[in-house]
Design a protein around this motif. Structure first.
Motif, mmCIF file in Angstrom:
data_model
loop_
_atom_site.group_PDB
_atom_site.id
_atom_site.type_symbol
_atom_site.label_atom_id
_atom_site.label_comp_id
_atom_site.label_asym_id
_atom_site.label_seq_id
_atom_site.Cartn_x
_atom_site.Cartn_y
_atom_site.Cartn_z
ATOM 1 N N GLY A 1 8.981 6.938 -5.411
ATOM 2 C CA GLY A 1 8.783 5.499 -5.515
ATOM 3 C C GLY A 1 9.524 4.711 -4.458
ATOM 4 N N GLU A 2 10.073 5.394 -3.463
ATOM 5 C CA GLU A 2 10.828 4.714 -2.411
ATOM 6 C C GLU A 2 9.932 3.969 -1.432
ATOM 7 O OE1 GLU A 2 13.930 6.963 -0.508
ATOM 8 O OE2 GLU A 2 14.263 8.087 -2.355
ATOM 9 N N CYS A 3 8.701 4.461 -1.263
ATOM 10 C CA CYS A 3 7.775 3.780 -0.361
ATOM 11 C C CYS A 3 6.334 4.061 -0.784
ATOM 12 C CB CYS A 3 8.008 4.191 1.094
ATOM 13 S SG CYS A 3 7.571 5.888 1.463
ATOM 14 N N TYR A 4 5.443 3.335 -0.184
ATOM 15 C CA TYR A 4 4.007 3.456 -0.433
ATOM 16 C C TYR A 4 3.307 3.746 0.889
ATOM 17 C CZ TYR A 4 5.098 0.994 -4.766
ATOM 18 O OH TYR A 4 5.624 0.639 -5.969
ATOM 19 N N PRO A 5 2.113 4.300 0.842
ATOM 20 C CA PRO A 5 1.363 4.478 2.100
ATOM 21 C C PRO A 5 1.152 3.131 2.784
ATOM 22 C CG PRO A 5 0.346 5.720 0.331
ATOM 23 C CD PRO A 5 1.401 4.862 -0.294
ATOM 24 N N ARG A 6 1.325 3.116 4.087
ATOM 25 C CA ARG A 6 1.160 1.872 4.844
ATOM 26 C C ARG A 6 -0.282 1.642 5.260
ATOM 27 N NH1 ARG A 6 6.176 2.900 8.777
ATOM 28 N NH2 ARG A 6 7.803 2.706 7.229
ATOM 29 N N LYS A 7 -1.070 2.687 5.267
ATOM 30 C CA LYS A 7 -2.442 2.572 5.745
ATOM 31 C C LYS A 7 -3.421 2.941 4.647
ATOM 32 C CE LYS A 7 -1.097 3.485 10.455
ATOM 33 N NZ LYS A 7 -1.278 4.275 11.630
ATOM 34 N N SER B 1 -1.287 -4.915 1.736
ATOM 35 C CA SER B 1 -1.738 -6.032 2.574
ATOM 36 C C SER B 1 -0.586 -6.605 3.396
ATOM 37 C CB SER B 1 -2.349 -7.135 1.706
ATOM 38 O OG SER B 1 -3.489 -6.658 1.052
ATOM 39 N N ALA B 2 0.581 -6.743 2.762
ATOM 40 C CA ALA B 2 1.753 -7.261 3.482
ATOM 41 C C ALA B 2 2.159 -6.313 4.601
ATOM 42 C CB ALA B 2 2.908 -7.471 2.510
ATOM 43 N N ALA B 3 2.096 -5.016 4.324
ATOM 44 C CA ALA B 3 2.467 -4.028 5.347
ATOM 45 C C ALA B 3 1.493 -4.051 6.514
ATOM 46 C CB ALA B 3 2.523 -2.631 4.733
ATOM 47 N N GLU B 4 0.201 -4.170 6.215
ATOM 48 C CA GLU B 4 -0.796 -4.192 7.284
ATOM 49 C C GLU B 4 -0.672 -5.445 8.128
ATOM 50 O OE1 GLU B 4 -4.568 -3.763 5.330
ATOM 51 O OE2 GLU B 4 -4.416 -1.588 5.285
#
Length: 135
Positions: free
Chosen positions: A38-44, A72-75
């Motif tokens: 749960g530290e990060c999510y896929p960015r793409k 969406s925020a990451a993209e």
């Protein structure tokens, strides 16, 4: 159910090791470990697409409202934007986690939101060309 829980469950049901999943997605083992913790999510989005194909499910299964917002925020704004979005989600979730808000606290919160709105409008005013301002 959060993304990390869904991913771990799907991987174990499919009988895959983290290393095998990492290879199938074209990412590192550390990335899979971070996803499942749960530290990060896929960015793409293509990672979500590959997961859906691999586990024979819909792409939306791995997305929930918060994760869609974070993606969406990451993209749009990169890693820093994703981190800020995650902080916002965590703070807003915490705000309503305990049940009801006392009327006095609700009034204070609404006043703070209104003040923040007007401050933001005033700061953004200097970036609006004079011919478009409503002074």
């Amino acid at each position: 159910m959060r993304f990390c829980e869904k991913l771990r469950e799907a991987r174990t049901k499919a009988g895959l090791k983290q290393e095998e999943l990492a290879k199938a997605l074209g990412v590192s083992l550390r990335t899979i470990t971070n996803y499942e913790s749960g530290e990060c999510y896929p960015r793409k989005r293509d990672i979500y697409h590959k997961l859906a194909e691999l586990f024979h499910t819909e792409e939306n299964y791995f997305l929930n409202e918060d994760e869609e917002f974070l993606l969406s925020a990451a993209e749009k704004y990169g890693a820093k934007g994703a981190k800020q979005a995650q902080a916002l989600v965590d703070e807003v979730s915490g705000l309503f986690a305990g049940g009801n808000i006392a009327d006095e606290d609700l009034d204070v919160m609404m006043k703070a939101l209104q003040d923040a709105y007007w401050i933001a409008k005033e700061k953004n005013k200097k970036f609006t060309p004079k011919k478009y301002r409503k002074d």
